[in-house]
Design an enzyme around this catalytic site. Structure first.
Site, PDB file in Angstrom:
ATOM      1  CB  ALA A  86       5.517 -13.304  -1.107  1.00  0.00           C
ATOM      2  CE1 TYR A 128       7.688  -3.982  -3.228  1.00  0.00           C
ATOM      3  CE2 TYR A 128       9.448  -5.107  -4.413  1.00  0.00           C
ATOM      4  CZ  TYR A 128       8.513  -4.090  -4.331  1.00  0.00           C
ATOM      5  OH  TYR A 128       8.403  -3.198  -5.368  1.00  0.00           O
TER       6      TYR A 128
END
Length: 260
Positions: free
Chosen positions: A155, A153
């Site tokens: 990233a 998430y």
């Protein structure tokens, strides 16, 4: 006479996306909801139309570049134009970093990051033709600080920051503004499992200077501003909506001792 405004909201059948839809409808905008939840999205549009609003629903997968182009085309045909895009569609997965599989990483990136890019690409020709447009992408607190078990998430949301800045620079010459919001902890039906947990609530609110969770309507209000003519000189911004969470921790130091 004020020009009729048109908007696409991905993920608009629930949560923060739905709050944005309702805000735009209140302002008299024509709105197209794009969501995978066909039954729910159709029901929402039916209800909005009964209230006299111009609302449309398109079911489709934002992770497919061709589908994104097709959905933008259908929205433009239904509304006559596309002035606004809000990319609220997103998913989250919680997994220890050493256990994240390629399937999870790609699934989260495809919806949150790739899907936002594809929808931006899809609406760009219509906005360029009109000579104006406003796009708001959804980033997150996790783009600004780290947290355990949310590698995929984080990233995806970190990527949104740079996508937003890159598109803002690339498309300014077409009159297209591209911004993003980073909501903090907002109370929605989907987040209630976490936000209502006593330990989690105490930990988060103790670190939030305003000492409360946000409301979906508060996020929608900021997005309304960013997509309005009042923000005509605002582009490439990633704006936290977090009650001061990123500003600093009020519990980091003990209160000052009053002096006589």
């Amino acid at each position: 006479m004020e020009k009729r405004r048109t908007a696409i909201v991905t993920g608009g059948a629930s949560g923060l996306g739905l709050a944005v839809v309702n805000r735009f409808i209140e302002k008299g905008y024509a709105v197209t909801i794009v969501d995978v939840a066909e039954e729910k999205g159709s029901q929402i549009v039916h209800q909005l139309r009964e209230q006299g609003a111009e609302a449309h629903f398109i079911t489709g997968n934002v992770t497919d570049q061709e589908q994104a182009r097709d959905m933008a085309k259908r929205a433009a045909e239904a509304m006559g134009s596309i002035h606004i895009l809000v990319n609220a569609a997103g998913i989250i997965r919680r997994t220890p970093a050493t256990e994240v599989k390629d399937t999870e990483l790609m699934a989260v990136l495809q919806v949150n990051l790739h899907g936002s890019v594809f929808m931006c690409q899809a609406v760009q020709p219509y906005m360029e033709q009109a000579g104006e447009g406003a796009i708001v992408n959804f980033s997150s607190m996790l783009a600004h600080y780290g947290s355990e078990n949310l590698l995929s998430y984080a990233a995806s949301k970190g990527g949104i920051v740079q996508v937003t800045k890159s598109l803002a620079v690339s498309w300014a010459k077409y009159g297209i503004r591209v911004n993003a919001v980073s909501p903090g902890y907002i109370e929605t039906p989907l987040s209630s499992g976490a936000t209502q947990n006593p330990k989690f609530r105490e930990r988060i609110l103790s670190r939030t200077p305003q000492g409360r969770y946000g409301k979906p309507e508060e996020v929608a209000a900021v997005i309304d501003f960013l997509t309005s003519s009042e923000a005509s000189f605002v582009t490439g911004v990633v704006l936290p909506i977090d009650g001061g969470l990123l500003a600093g921790d009020p519990m980091l130091y003990p209160p000052a001792t009053p002096t006589a």
